[in-house]
Design a protein around this motif. Structure first.
Motif: not given
Length: 178
Positions: A1-21
């Motif tokens: 089963m494909n994880d992006t099928s209509p019955s099972r939406p793709a999991r949400p993504v949180l992008d965190v734009w960061c810099e290490l200094q």
């Protein structure tokens, strides 16, 4: 089963734009830990690089972080470097290598990665994408098409991210932007 099928939406993504200094990015780590604890694998949290020109070691730190990810210890490396932002400003690449050794990474390989630039494309692509969507400072969060700026104040941001993530997980594809 494909994880992006209509019955099972793709999991949400949180992008965190960061810099290490960035001291604000260090403070944001507590929120990211809390989000990981609350959502586990239901929410994908991705660190995106956005080195700022005012921090002269941030670009090298982003490349070093990518090498740490390649060696399987990226998250620990990011947290360890962010915990020492003031020291990074003073010691630069010397500190990046020291943190690698402390975590049991191959510091020589990390040094070679900084010299040969093998991770430049990842860092440059993240930065270009960030600019394209209006990121101007760090930390900046993007979830469900919504951009949240943590550089001015992080007050209430985790709650706002949770609200959007909860809506996305409940199947409200716009994350509540109505």
């Amino acid at each position: 089963m494909n994880d992006t099928s209509p019955s099972r939406p793709a999991r949400p993504v949180l992008d965190v734009w960061c810099e290490l200094q960035c001291p604000d990015c260090h403070r944001a780590m507590a929120d990211l830990r809390a989000l990981r604890e609350r959502y586990g694998d239901a929410l994908e949290i991705r660190l995106r690089h956005f080195p700022l020109e005012k921090h002269r070691h941030a670009y090298a730190a982003a490349q070093a972080a990518e090498e740490a990810y390649a060696q399987g210890r990226g998250e620990e490396y990011v947290e360890a470097v962010l915990a020492r932002t003031r020291e990074l400003a003073e010691r630069g690449e010397e500190l990046l290598l020291e943190v690698a050794r402390e975590l049991g990474l191959d510091a020589e390989e990390l040094d070679t990665a900084l010299i040969d630039g093998r991770h430049l494309l990842i860092v440059d692509a993240d930065q270009a994408e960030g600019r394209a969507i209006g990121v101007t400072g760090t930390p900046t969060y993007v979830i469900g098409g919504r951009r949240l700026d943590g550089g001015k104040s992080q007050e209430g941001l985790r709650e706002r991210i949770e609200e959007i993530a909860d809506r996305l997980l409940a199947g409200d594809g716009d994350g509540g932007s109505r």
